[in-house]
Enzyme design. Structure first.
Site, PDB file in Angstrom:
ATOM      1  N   GLU A 283       0.706  -1.145   0.060  1.00 50.93           N
ATOM      2  CA  GLU A 283       0.005   0.002   0.035  1.00 50.93           C
ATOM      3  C   GLU A 283       0.780   1.305  -0.039  1.00 50.93           C
ATOM      4  OE1 GLU A 283      -3.208  -0.557   2.744  1.00 50.93           O
ATOM      5  OE2 GLU A 283      -3.993   1.400   2.184  1.00 50.93           O
ATOM      6  N   GLU A 286       1.975   1.662  -3.514  1.00 49.20           N
ATOM      7  CA  GLU A 286       1.060   2.346  -4.122  1.00 49.20           C
ATOM      8  C   GLU A 286       0.940   3.494  -4.096  1.00 49.20           C
ATOM      9  OE1 GLU A 286      -2.804   0.319  -3.517  1.00 49.20           O
ATOM     10  OE2 GLU A 286      -3.619   1.436  -5.015  1.00 49.20           O
ATOM     11  N   CYS A 310      -8.538  -2.002   4.051  1.00 48.37           N
ATOM     12  CA  CYS A 310      -8.593  -3.083   5.153  1.00 48.37           C
ATOM     13  C   CYS A 310      -9.677  -3.452   5.847  1.00 48.37           C
ATOM     14  CB  CYS A 310      -7.141  -3.154   5.675  1.00 48.37           C
ATOM     15  SG  CYS A 310      -6.511  -1.661   6.234  1.00 48.37           S
ATOM     16  N   SER A 330      -7.409   2.042  -2.063  1.00 46.85           N
ATOM     17  CA  SER A 330      -6.172   1.295  -2.485  1.00 46.85           C
ATOM     18  C   SER A 330      -6.674   0.036  -2.968  1.00 46.85           C
ATOM     19  CB  SER A 330      -5.471   1.319  -1.300  1.00 46.85           C
ATOM     20  OG  SER A 330      -4.553   0.291  -1.282  1.00 46.85           O
ATOM     21  N   LYS A 369     -15.658  -9.391   8.110  1.00 49.34           N
ATOM     22  CA  LYS A 369     -14.794 -10.438   7.521  1.00 49.34           C
ATOM     23  C   LYS A 369     -15.492 -11.697   6.798  1.00 49.34           C
ATOM     24  CE  LYS A 369     -10.903  -7.986   7.953  1.00 49.34           C
ATOM     25  NZ  LYS A 369     -10.095  -7.694   6.954  1.00 49.34           N
ATOM     26  N   GLU A 377     -14.945 -12.844  -5.783  1.00 49.25           N
ATOM     27  CA  GLU A 377     -13.515 -12.695  -6.614  1.00 49.25           C
ATOM     28  C   GLU A 377     -12.315 -12.903  -5.586  1.00 49.25           C
ATOM     29  OE1 GLU A 377     -15.649 -10.305  -5.143  1.00 49.25           O
ATOM     30  OE2 GLU A 377     -14.671  -8.515  -4.452  1.00 49.25           O
TER      31      GLU A 377
END
Ligand code: SF4
Ligand code: SF4
Ligand code: SF4
Ligand code: FES
Lengths: 596, 164
Positions: A283, A286, A310, A330, A369, A377
């Site tokens: 990250e 990035e 996250c 991100s 989560k 995906e």
């Protein structure tokens, strides 16, 4: 202006309290316990359950202490025959419309209704049962289970979803005896705008809202000799799990937790903090890449501020509420999903195990989560990357079921590979932690020096303020990063979706002054997650946060880029940071969803 | 869906977009459309920047803001305690008998919906009922037969349809 004090007497004790103080809060100051149900410290006053009644001299009717402010000279009695009788009646009425199943209920021994009913020893036969025999349980969501037959209609969930999260997925529908907690048109939870954050669960006094439980599947996997069960534990689990197993709030139980999981029979106990460190590398790179593309290449397509990715509750929130701004996120997967993708590729390969036999399970402070693990995906390993996401609470249950004497366990270390971590990974669990970890690394990458904060503590991004800001000037940079010379990097941190909305309204309006923003769906960050031990309040969250920073300072390494296992992963297997393989396994994309 | 969007927008323009404008908007939609459809609620939520659940929650509180389609004539029998004592049950039984539906249902031809409602303000003249906005009091099973027959015959009697 000096605040005026109000003089009152409670049960014969004289005291002076602030104006606007409720009778309930005043009683707390002199250690007088008044039972409550609809009241919650994090939420506005509702005053609908009446279990908290007290007698106020000169008034005929009893007063709800949570909803009554003190007045000068007020004489209050909390323990009279009338009060006790009324409370017992209220409790009995609630029990009459409640599907009382304490022997089999997930919230048994951690239920406010059960506690009060036991305290007043209510007779279940005082009133006829009003439970609808045809009740159904909504298990449509991967994350949240809703059982209206256990709902006492206190509306704490509705207030949570509205006040703390600004989602308003839940509402009060109908009236009178038909009144119920409902979604839009009473649709199943998986069909409505719900972020799966689980904050409503944490504030539900009963078993009406719980997380979907998957620990029985995990027991099956553990018992299956062919399966290799790999567990990883999120940073915030180790500072909260102890609360379920006899330790005071704020106790760090990292070593005991690892021992307990090994005793339970996990084949390998690893650390999500490893993946947190990895996230920082991906990250952070990035972010620098985005800055370079904008500043050097003048690329207009690149979006700033970059938003962290996250927190799956936050991801679903932005997908629903700001579907046209997903380019700001991100592309990094969350640590849970990075870990899962590596568990069935890198880990399996290095350990010589068939990835089909690897069962990867994440222990998380989180309800969202579970949904994230099941996003279609999330299969870049060729399998479902994470087989199950369990909450801190579920792990607590498993440890109890296994008969492990947690209080007296010895400590042990995480296994390897993917068990090493740094203090930077640990602080992911508290609001501001991802930002602090990112700054520790990014600043050092571009300057070659440590962040200019005493003992690496980046105080402006710590604490429980809803939105925090910081800026760092980049000076005397390494040659490679000269294009950033003199840039003042502006960052912000938001936690609780109410604050995420404020941040996103700025992004939408084009007025956001920041380069990089950390957002966590849950108040306090993951330490206040929807899968953490119940109850929660500001004091509990602060103690867990303190424990997280203590964990950080107790670590030999406190910067993600110093994690040797992470360095080894890139060198031996993954190749370049943000490279081809990294993109395939560690990055993702997002889905536009309906706002309504 | 396509027509509902400009319609709801025009109502928001007319009444405003504050929280307190929600009820008048919902009332007008029901007055003209006879139902609050899912699409209408979603559009109201969008215009007023509320969640769809909030709009639904508000609507479901009010008996007169129906989210299920009703028949042309909505019969609401008062279920106050006085009505109960004065023979409401016979009235309801008679209505069910003639219309061949149960309380909460609509006749297959879409003409009548039968409901019970809270006090409608005629407790001195129970049993009572409303058909759309028109009150009928001192009801007897015989009167019911006659009233329903009139509606069935010309679809009207002296009832005035509510228009805004
Ligand atoms: S919600 Fe509480 S009172 Fe109800 S069955 Fe569960 S433990 Fe018992
Ligand atoms: S999980 Fe979060 S978004 Fe969903 S209903 Fe509960 S509080 Fe609201
Ligand atoms: S679901 Fe829980 S928090 Fe919500 S109203 Fe029912 S008992 Fe209260
Ligand atoms: S706790 Fe005071 S009314 Fe519910």
């Amino acid at each position: 202006m000096k605040k005026q004090k109000i003089n009152i007497t409670i049960d014969g004790i004289k005291l002076a309290v602030d104006e606007q103080c409720s009778i309930l809060d005043a009683a707390k100051k002199v250690n007088i316990h008044i039972p409550t149900l609809c009241h919650h410290e994090d939420l506005c006053v509702a005053g609908n359950c009446r279990i908290c009644v007290v007698e106020v001299e000169g008034q005929r009717a009893l007063s709800a202490s949570c909803a009554t402010p003190v007045a000068e000279g007020m004489v209050i009695k909390t323990n009279t025959a009338k009060v006790r009788k009324a409370r017992k009646d209220v409790a009995a009425l609630l029990v009459a419309e409640h599907n009382t199943q304490c022997t089999t209920c997930y919230r048994s021994m951690n239920c406010e209704l059960q506690e009060i009913a036991a305290e007043y020893n209510v007779d279940n036969n005082t009133y006829i049962s009003l439970v609808d025999p045809n009740y159904t349980i909504d298990r449509s969501s991967w994350s949240i289970e809703k059982d209206d037959s256990k709902c006492i209609r206190c509306q704490r969930c509705v207030r949570t979803c509205a006040e703390l999260q600004h989602v308003n997925a839940l509402t009060v529908a109908n009236k009178g005896k038909e009144m119920k907690i409902s979604t839009f048109l009473d649709l199943p939870l998986n069909e409505v705008v719900c972020t799966n954050c689980g904050q409503c669960i944490n504030r539900c006094p009963t078993g009406a809202l719980t997380e979907r439980r998957f620990y029985d599947d995990l027991w099956d996997a553990i018992d299956d000799p062919k399966k290799h069960v790999v567990m990883n534990t999120a940073p915030s689990v180790r500072v909260a799990l102890g609360e379920m197993l006899g330790f005071p709030v704020g106790t760090r139980v990292t070593g005991k937790m690892v021992t307990a999981m090994k005793k339970i029979g996990m084949d390998s106990v690893l650390d999500t903090d490893f993946a947190a460190d990895l996230t920082i590398i991906e990250e952070g790179t990035e972010l620098l890449g985005r800055l370079k593309k904008i500043l050097v290449e003048g690329n207009k397509e690149i979006k700033l501020p970059m938003l962290t990715s996250c927190s799956p509750g936050w991801i679903k929130f932005i997908e629903h509420m700001y579907p046209n701004h997903l380019g700001h996120l991100s592309t990094c997967k969350s640590p849970q999903q990075m870990f899962g993708a590596l568990a069935k590729t890198y880990y399996a390969e290095k350990m010589g195990i068939d990835p089909a036999d690897v069962v990867s399970v994440a222990i998380m402070p989180c309800a969202a989560k579970k949904f994230e693990a099941n996003r279609p995906e999330m299969n870049s390993s060729g399998y479902q990357d994470v087989d199950a996401g369990l909450t801190t609470r579920e792990l607590g249950y498993m440890i109890r079921q296994a008969g492990v004497d947690f209080l007296h366990l010895e400590d042990s270390d995480y296994d390897s590979l993917m068990g090493e971590s740094t203090g930077a990974g640990a602080i992911f669990g508290a609001t501001g932690g991802v930002m602090e970890a990112a700054l520790r690394t990014v600043y050092e990458v571009v300057t070659g020096r440590e962040v200019p904060f005493d003992n690496l503590r980046i105080m402006p991004v710590r604490g429980t303020d809803g939105i925090k800001e910081a800026s760092i000037k980049l000076e005397n940079l390494l040659d490679e990063w000269k294009f950033l010379e003199g840039v003042e990097v502006k960052v912000a941190v938001a936690h609780g979706l109410k604050n995420a909305r404020i941040i996103m309204d700025q992004v939408e309006a084009g007025t956001s002054p920041y380069h990089f923003i950390e957002v966590m769906a849950c108040p306090g960050g993951c330490i206040g997650g929807g899968g953490q031990p119940i109850p929660t309040n500001e004091e509990i969250r602060k103690k867990r946060i303190e424990a997280i920073y203590a964990e950080d300072e107790g670590m030999p390494k406190r910067k993600s880029h110093e994690n040797t296992e992470v360095q080894k992963l890139y060198k031996e297997w993954l190749g370049d940071v943000n490279g081809h393989k990294a993109h395939e396994l560690l990055h993702t994309h997002y889905t536009k969803r309906n706002r309504y | 869906m396509n027509q509902i969007q400009p319609y709801v927008r025009s109502l928001a323009d007319k009444y405003g977009r504050e929280r307190e404008c929600l009820l008048p908007i919902l009332q007008e939609i029901v007055a003209t459309e006879h139902v609050l459809s899912q699409d209408a609620m979603v559009e109201v939520a969008r215009e007023l920047n509320l969640s769809a659940a909030e709009v639904y929650g508000t609507a479901s509180f009010y008996s007169f803001l129906n989210t299920e389609p009703y028949g042309k004539y909505v019969i609401r029998v008062c279920k106050s305690i006085v009505a109960e004592m004065k023979g409401k049950k016979e009235i309801v039984d008679k209505l069910c008998d003639i219309l061949k539906i149960k309380v909460g249902e609509t006749t297959p031809n879409g003409k009548f919906t039968l409901l019970e409602t809270n006090d409608i303000g005629w407790s001195d003249q129970e049993p009572s009922m409303l058909i759309n906005e028109k009150p009928y009091t001192y009801l007897t099973p015989e009167k019911i037969v006659q009233i329903i027959a009139e509606y069935q015959a010309n679809g009207k009697s002296n009832n005035h349809q509510q228009i805004n």
